[in-house]
Design a protein around this motif. Sequence first.
Motif, short mmCIF file in Angstrom:
data_model
loop_
_atom_site.label_atom_id
_atom_site.label_comp_id
_atom_site.label_asym_id
_atom_site.label_seq_id
_atom_site.Cartn_x
_atom_site.Cartn_y
_atom_site.Cartn_z
N PHE A 35 -36.96 -7.05 -1.54
CA PHE A 35 -38.00 -7.07 -0.51
C PHE A 35 -38.44 -8.52 -0.27
O PHE A 35 -38.76 -9.24 -1.21
CB PHE A 35 -39.18 -6.19 -0.92
CG PHE A 35 -40.17 -5.98 0.17
CD1 PHE A 35 -39.81 -5.27 1.30
CD2 PHE A 35 -41.44 -6.50 0.08
CE1 PHE A 35 -40.72 -5.07 2.33
CE2 PHE A 35 -42.35 -6.31 1.10
CZ PHE A 35 -41.99 -5.60 2.23
N PRO A 36 -38.46 -8.96 1.00
CA PRO A 36 -38.59 -10.39 1.29
C PRO A 36 -40.00 -10.97 1.30
O PRO A 36 -40.15 -12.16 1.54
CB PRO A 36 -37.99 -10.48 2.71
CG PRO A 36 -38.33 -9.17 3.33
CD PRO A 36 -38.20 -8.17 2.19
N GLY A 65 -53.31 -6.76 9.98
CA GLY A 65 -52.32 -5.99 9.23
C GLY A 65 -51.07 -5.72 10.03
O GLY A 65 -49.96 -5.80 9.52
N PHE A 66 -51.25 -5.43 11.31
CA PHE A 66 -50.10 -5.16 12.17
C PHE A 66 -49.25 -6.41 12.36
O PHE A 66 -48.02 -6.34 12.32
CB PHE A 66 -50.57 -4.61 13.52
CG PHE A 66 -49.44 -4.19 14.42
CD1 PHE A 66 -48.63 -3.12 14.09
CD2 PHE A 66 -49.19 -4.87 15.60
CE1 PHE A 66 -47.57 -2.73 14.91
CE2 PHE A 66 -48.15 -4.49 16.43
CZ PHE A 66 -47.34 -3.42 16.09
N GLU A 67 -49.90 -7.55 12.54
CA GLU A 67 -49.14 -8.81 12.70
C GLU A 67 -48.36 -9.13 11.43
O GLU A 67 -47.20 -9.53 11.50
CB GLU A 67 -50.07 -9.95 13.07
CG GLU A 67 -50.61 -9.87 14.48
CD GLU A 67 -49.52 -9.75 15.53
OE1 GLU A 67 -48.52 -10.49 15.47
OE2 GLU A 67 -49.66 -8.88 16.42
N ALA A 81 -41.50 -6.99 8.69
CA ALA A 81 -40.49 -6.02 9.14
C ALA A 81 -39.22 -6.72 9.62
O ALA A 81 -38.11 -6.25 9.35
CB ALA A 81 -41.07 -5.13 10.24
N LEU A 82 -39.38 -7.82 10.33
CA LEU A 82 -38.20 -8.56 10.80
C LEU A 82 -37.38 -9.09 9.64
O LEU A 82 -36.15 -9.00 9.63
CB LEU A 82 -38.63 -9.71 11.72
CG LEU A 82 -39.22 -9.28 13.06
CD1 LEU A 82 -39.77 -10.50 13.80
CD2 LEU A 82 -38.19 -8.55 13.91
N ASP A 87 -33.52 -7.73 8.22
CA ASP A 87 -32.39 -8.60 7.90
C ASP A 87 -31.82 -8.24 6.53
O ASP A 87 -30.60 -8.20 6.35
CB ASP A 87 -32.81 -10.07 7.90
CG ASP A 87 -33.07 -10.60 9.31
OD1 ASP A 87 -32.63 -9.96 10.29
OD2 ASP A 87 -33.73 -11.65 9.43
N THR A 88 -32.68 -7.97 5.56
CA THR A 88 -32.24 -7.59 4.21
C THR A 88 -31.45 -6.28 4.25
O THR A 88 -30.40 -6.17 3.63
CB THR A 88 -33.45 -7.44 3.27
OG1 THR A 88 -34.15 -8.67 3.22
CG2 THR A 88 -33.03 -7.05 1.87
#
Length: 123
Positions: free
Chosen positions: A8-9, A81-83, A89-90, A94-95
């Motif tokens: 997880f990034p 939180g959404f930002e 998420a992006l 990718d992961t």
Amino acid sequence: MRSIAADFPSREISFNEYDVMFNLSRAPGRQLRLRDLNRHVLLTQPSVSRLVDRLALRGFVQKHTDPTDGRGALIELTDAGFELFRRVALQHMDTITERIGDTLSADELTQLTALCDRLRGSD
């Protein structure tokens, strides 16, 4: 799931916090009753409650009394939180793309999506 969670990034939120934020981001008005949120994550109810409290302290979610049932709570994803969720998420996508890559064809992905939707609808 373990390997995806291990890769997880984000250092800003945990994989479980991301899962809660993901579910809230998909809900109408970016809010869910706490009991409904519990049905969508792989954590126990007490763990979800503690996690929501931690996210609220950091300003990523807000807890409101449910106007239809004063005993219940509504959990709302804040703009901050959404930002954060969108940014993570992006990176997370990718992961996942690196891990799964071209393993499944487009038809197989369509079939997998349909099966997951069917399973999700069976609760």
